[in-house]
Design an enzyme around this catalytic site. Structure first.
Site, mmCIF file in Angstrom:
data_model
loop_
_atom_site.group_PDB
_atom_site.id
_atom_site.type_symbol
_atom_site.label_atom_id
_atom_site.label_comp_id
_atom_site.label_asym_id
_atom_site.label_seq_id
_atom_site.Cartn_x
_atom_site.Cartn_y
_atom_site.Cartn_z
ATOM 1 N N TYR A 255 0.813 -1.210 0.000
ATOM 2 C CA TYR A 255 0.000 0.000 0.000
ATOM 3 C C TYR A 255 0.849 1.262 0.000
ATOM 4 O O TYR A 255 0.399 2.321 -0.430
ATOM 5 C CB TYR A 255 -1.026 -0.034 1.142
ATOM 6 N N HIS A 410 -5.187 -3.074 6.584
ATOM 7 C CA HIS A 410 -4.415 -4.043 5.801
ATOM 8 C C HIS A 410 -3.325 -4.743 6.610
ATOM 9 O O HIS A 410 -2.494 -5.441 6.057
ATOM 10 C CB HIS A 410 -3.817 -3.367 4.566
#
Lengths: 733, 733
Positions: A255, A410
């Protein structure tokens, strides 16, 4: 009085900022950049190829004509993918217009924007209910922001081509409504626009960029300083909050690169439009640190598989974009240039041509990758990730040690986990995420249920699970409250790199402490990894430490009985239900040796064993009705009914297994024996004996960490004095 | 009278053959070659690197000094590997001596040969009893022959450097005894020396080459024409027997390249020493055909995994050697030059420098790979292997269809099996062999027991097994009596390539017939493979057809119920005992669709199903106590209790799964429906309908094969006339 005049002057400067001056294009591509590309692109075969790719995309799109479908599908479906492709294609055509002057490209962009301007006012919220921030063009507003970032660039390129009345129509029907929707279309969008999160970054970039093109100061200021324009949110606040002082992005490398894309894109635009803000110098160059941190979190051209992650190459377009912008704004960093050379692809922009030109001038350059510690948390005090490298060439050994905060939605429950890469391969690795990107038949292209039941669970990672439970009981709210601590890290000596971390909250009443060292020993071609994992529990417990390895088993020093004709899952829950128990054994003696081949090398795990040690071999795939799990294997070291245990292991790459030329060499481990000589709250002392008769002691300090402190340890009657947190003592026998 | 004079002249020519003239070196390296290397090697970076590699090997060996251990170990053990390394190192030093003139290299070779000459007379047979042809230096005589091939080259290079008395000592104590041992040391060696087998080739090459160096006509003639020197065995007889007229080597590509090494090496020496024999022109250039056949049996730079095979790159040293020698002796073949360019490595020899020079002159050249049929058997009438390619670029689809004879001891029971490669990846593949090369802990580095219980068995291959039995009941004697037949093959139209084979002996009373077509259909980006497998059995039977695939399952059109918490083997024997039954389902309707991802693409298997169809998903690894099996997966199409069945399947590559740039496209199969319209002893007619509404008929002739015969088939009332063995009819709806 003087101060008032100064403010007045500042206000004047701000009021005549270039975006309002009417210069176009002036986003990622400027007039000067266009001239550079026209002049130099033929000289760089790689840039020429990137330009040709863009032209192919634009030409094909124009052949097919403008098609703007009414939004209906989620990711992977037709309308989603078409509206996504449209922004890329109109951006490509817009750039081509600037470079070639061919008005057909500009006409295509205008026609497409006019279509969208006609469609947008008719749209309600997207029919899909899957997202809490539903968009209009897309099922989530995030995609709408990404669309607008690209559309702003395209609009900027054709701004002077389009008539004033057309511009007015587009701005009134498309750009202002869309910017309004993203900033404050509903409470959810307002929250995201002001949130410290990568979705917020995209929203800020989109609104700020269209604001610059339209010369709208209000939109730009909201993007930079938040809805309240007071700096409490917005782009600069995100620069403060989303990266650690070392440039680490808390969600992990996968990410990181996704978030970095709008960060670097918007920053380049700010730099062009408001150079006085010195955005690349902000927070001691935090954006450059973020680029560097991303690159350091890679092996063999791929980002580490940490937290939710799919394999991701440094050649991906978003990383190409970030690296080119980094090089343009900091040409001194030759490491980044080397990454650009590896990418062999460029953003067709000022940054891209500038990078391509630099590569024509520069010879292949210096080391890109190094051992690094990246702290986590905005203040850098929330643990971090350590990267230990055996060298800087491709194929050098690399160990990652993760002792960070949770990493938002995440994040995985993987405190104190390690991964090991060598010879260009993933040798001991994280599973990453369970996801099939944009494949509708796989959970709509999103994360599969097994991402939660397996990939996030502690047992899926190379770290300790206790009583078959997940760290923090798998509760993200609890996990997000805490972070591991890095006790120290020291990579100053390439032959002895050490990092130590402690985790006190993952299991109530249990202290986990892991010290890993990459040690280059005389007589061994490669460094070995010494792994000391101390578990101090209150009550007696079942303690599991897995090593998920890639390759084929070639040797075990003990009977590892393989289940011949019946497989059952290892457990019932917390990820254990997904593991087939393939084999199990109880090593006799004090050492257990496990050897496998991966690629053209052998790997050994030598670990301390006692009468309570069980070694299990497992494979993912149980309780996986939708075939969502990859089939991967691991060995689990298990100690039962102990209140405390210290796992002592050495990971040793060795030899050569060259099927091309049929050469097999160095099959045997050179580590002949591991001994745990002392293990107290103060120190752990381990002896590593080698086959050549030599040996060494590794002393790890377990408390009162201080790199300057003098210590005295007595080992087998000998007094050893040293300074700092660890010591390697070579023994002569 | 004239004839007698001619014979006399021929005899004279033979008697003064160059080897006796005393020219040295004149084997792989000649005086002219040395001059070429000295003059040109600096111009070719790749050749320079090959030379530097050789120099590094020689220099390191000389640093370490001459060590000649008394033979004790098998493959993988110290004495074996050391004596193996010694021949490579002395050969390297010998070549370096010629090129540099540095006498230290020559001294090293002399010293090592003197050591061996001292040791050899003291040796009895090798202590290991594993081989039926025990050597003295090695556990099998084969290795001794390979040793002598290299030693002959080394000796040749330093011949003039060594004193006459030293030469005499070496020849009397080492070379003559070793040549004597290989030719006739015992009945087993005598048999091998005269056998049509790759071990015989090595023996011939070794004896012939040392014969040439020593100027011994007797040894040379035995090597060329067999122990009886009458041509009933020996090198030329092997050229007649071991390759088919198309250059196919009956053991398959892995052993092909191994056998080709001594063939090409010895041929080059014969060419240098006795050019009048025109060895490369022998049997219409059979050696060149063999080189070409080897290259054609590769995908993405790796040989096909057929029969006993480990992954083997075209870059392996033996293939480098064969290709260089082929290029030197047939510089017209530009395909081979392209392979040499890919190898980027050269044999440091006349052939190597000549190839390197050619590459400096030639631009990247023509297509290397093509669709090909390679017949099996010395007369080319023992079936064969068909290779269908979707194109010539790297990544083009490639289908192999194997309908050969058994392939001696390395053959598998795999009649009518297919493999499929695409996009640079193994998509549907053979397992190859179960072996860990030279790893002592793995069956002494030899084939593991699972090579016999799994890898060779029919169920391990993408072909039919009946009643859970192996073809020919796994009896090599029976299998070796028969071969499959190729009914026809036609690759003249790249859009419609077809091959058909029949096997009547694998299962008593059962006829297997498989017709596979690679078809390029309008509207599809890639060719599809249509696979018609007709099984005609007497009694009712259980018929299994597996497809072993690499990748992740993404979609099934039917409920494929995965076993969640219990796995059992599929069967008890014949390889079935090694398969975990992971999932099972019974497709409803007439078509079953199975989709998976491999690399960046999707693959579909669409197959005709009926109420008796069962689809099972399996994974290797059951009953594998030593962890010898790789974990691989397959789906098995099963029909129970039928006397006859025709499997109709389409393999379809499609779409894009690009994790680098997060692009997912073309997930859906374009094949919407398969129909079997007719299936008689005369014809099989299948309709393939596509998602765009178009469709086509494929008509396969099942008997009376004749490419020129006119046929009439009635399909759904329409009469279709065509010529030949198959027809594709595009339908408009």
């Amino acid at each position: 009085m003087k101060i008032k005049i100064l403010f007045f002057l500042l206000f004047l400067v701000a009021a005549v900022m270039p975006c309002i001056s009417g210069t176009h294009p002036n986003m990622l591509l400027t007039r000067a950049g266009v001239r550079e590309i026209q002049k130099w692109s033929d000289r760089s075969p790689a840039f020429r190829k990137s330009l040709a790719d863009l032209k192919r995309m634009a030409d094909l799109a124009m052949q097919n004509g403008v098609v703007v479908p009414v939004p209906k599908d989620e990711g992977g479906g037709y309308t989603h993918e078409k509206n996504k492709n449209n922004y890329a294609e109109m951006n490509a055509a817009a750039i081509l217009y600037q470079i070639t002057g061919d008005k057909a490209y500009a006409g295509f962009v205008r026609d497409m924007l006019m279509e969208y301007a006609g469609l947008y006012p008719t749209l309600g919220l997207h029919p899909s209910l899957r997202s809490s921030t539903r968009g209009k063009l897309f099922w989530q507003t995030l995609n709408e922001s990404v669309w607008l970032v690209h559309a702003a660039c395209a609009y900027d390129c054709v701004y002077d081509f389009i008539s004033a009345s057309e511009r007015q129509y587009m701005e009134e029907n498309l750009f202002y409504p869309m910017a309004g929707f993203i900033t404050n279309g509903n409470p959810e969008n307002y929250a995201v626009f002001n949130k410290m999160h990568n979705h917020g970054t995209w929203a800020n970039a989109a609104v700020g960029m269209i604001g610059y093109v339209m010369g709208d100061r209000n939109l730009v200021d909201m993007a930079l300083y938040g809805s309240l324009k007071d700096g409490s949110s917005g782009f600069f606040k995100q620069l403060d909050q989303l990266f650690s002082p070392d440039g680490y992005f808390t969600e992990g490398p996968y990410y990181h690169r996704y978030a970095l894309w709008p960060f670097m894109t918007f920053a380049q635009v700010i730099q062009n439009q408001q150079p006085e803000l010195d955005v690349f110098g902000y927070r001691e160059g935090i954006l450059f640190k973020a680029v560097d941190a991303m690159i350091q979190q890679s092996y063999n051209g791929e980002l580490f598989l940490l937290n939710d992650a799919l394999p991701k190459s440094l050649k991906s377009k978003d990383i190409v974009s970030s690296v080119d912008i980094a090089v343009k704004n900091n040409p001194e960093n030759k490491s980044w240039l080397e990454v650009a050379r590896y990418q062999d692809d460029f953003l067709v922009s000022d940054a891209g041509i500038s990078t391509a030109r630099a590569l024509l001038r520069e010879k292949p350059g210096p080391v890109v990758l190094r051992s690094a510690f990246l702290s986590d948390g905005p203040a850098g005090d929330a643990g971090g990730i350590a990267i230990l490298r055996g060298g800087s060439r491709t194929g050098s050994a690399c160990l990652t040690f993760k002792a960070t905060s949770h990493g938002l939605s995440h994040g995985h429950y993987d405190k104190l986990s390690l991964s090991f890469y060598d010879n260009g391969n993933r040798v001991i690795t994280d599973y990453g995420s369970s996801r099939f990107l944009n494949i509708e038949s796989k959970s709509g292209g999103n994360y599969t249920p097994e991402n939660y039941t397996w990939a996030m669970q502690s047992i899926a990672h190379n770290t300790v699970s206790i009583n078959e439970k997940c760290q923090f009981d798998g509760n993200i709210k609890v996990s997000s409250r805490y972070h591991s601590d890095i006790n120290y890290h020291d990579f100053s000596d390439p032959s002895l790199q050490v990092v130590s971390g402690t985790e006190k909250n993952a299991f109530p009443g249990v202290t986990l402490q892991r010290t890993v060292a990459m040690i280059r020993l005389p007589g061994l071609g490669d460094p070995v990894v010494l792994d000391l994992f101390r578990v101090r529990s209150g009550p007696e417990a079942l303690i599991d430490l897995p090593f998920y390895f890639n390759g084929d088993v070639v040797f075990t020093s003990f009977v590892l009985a393989k289940n011949r004709d019946l497989l059952k899952p290892l457990g019932k829950e917390n990820g254990y239900q997904h593991l087939w128990l393939e084999a199990s054994g109880r090593p006799a003696g004090t050492n257990a040796v496990f050897t496998w081949i991966n690629g053209s090398r052998f790997y050994n795990l030598t670990t301390l064993s006692d009468s309570g040690t069980q070694v299990m071999m497992v494979r993912t795939g149980a309780n996986d009705p939708e075939f969502n799990l990859r089939s991967e294997q691991g060995i689990i070291l298990r100690q039962s009914g102990v209140a405390q245990h210290t796992f002592v292991s050495v990971i040793e790459p060795h030899g050569l297994y060259d099927l091309t030329n049929e050469v097999t060499a160095g099959i045997r481990s050179q580590v002949s024996r591991l001994q745990l000589l002392e293990d107290t709250e103060l120190n752990t002392v381990v002896r590593i004996a080698l086959a050549d008769g030599s040996s060494c002691l590794f002393i790890a300090v377990n408390a009162d960490f201080d790199a300057d402190k003098r210590r005295t340890v007595t080992v087998e009657g000998d007094t050893i004095q040293f300074k700092g947190n660890f010591q390697l003592v070579k023994e002569t026998i």
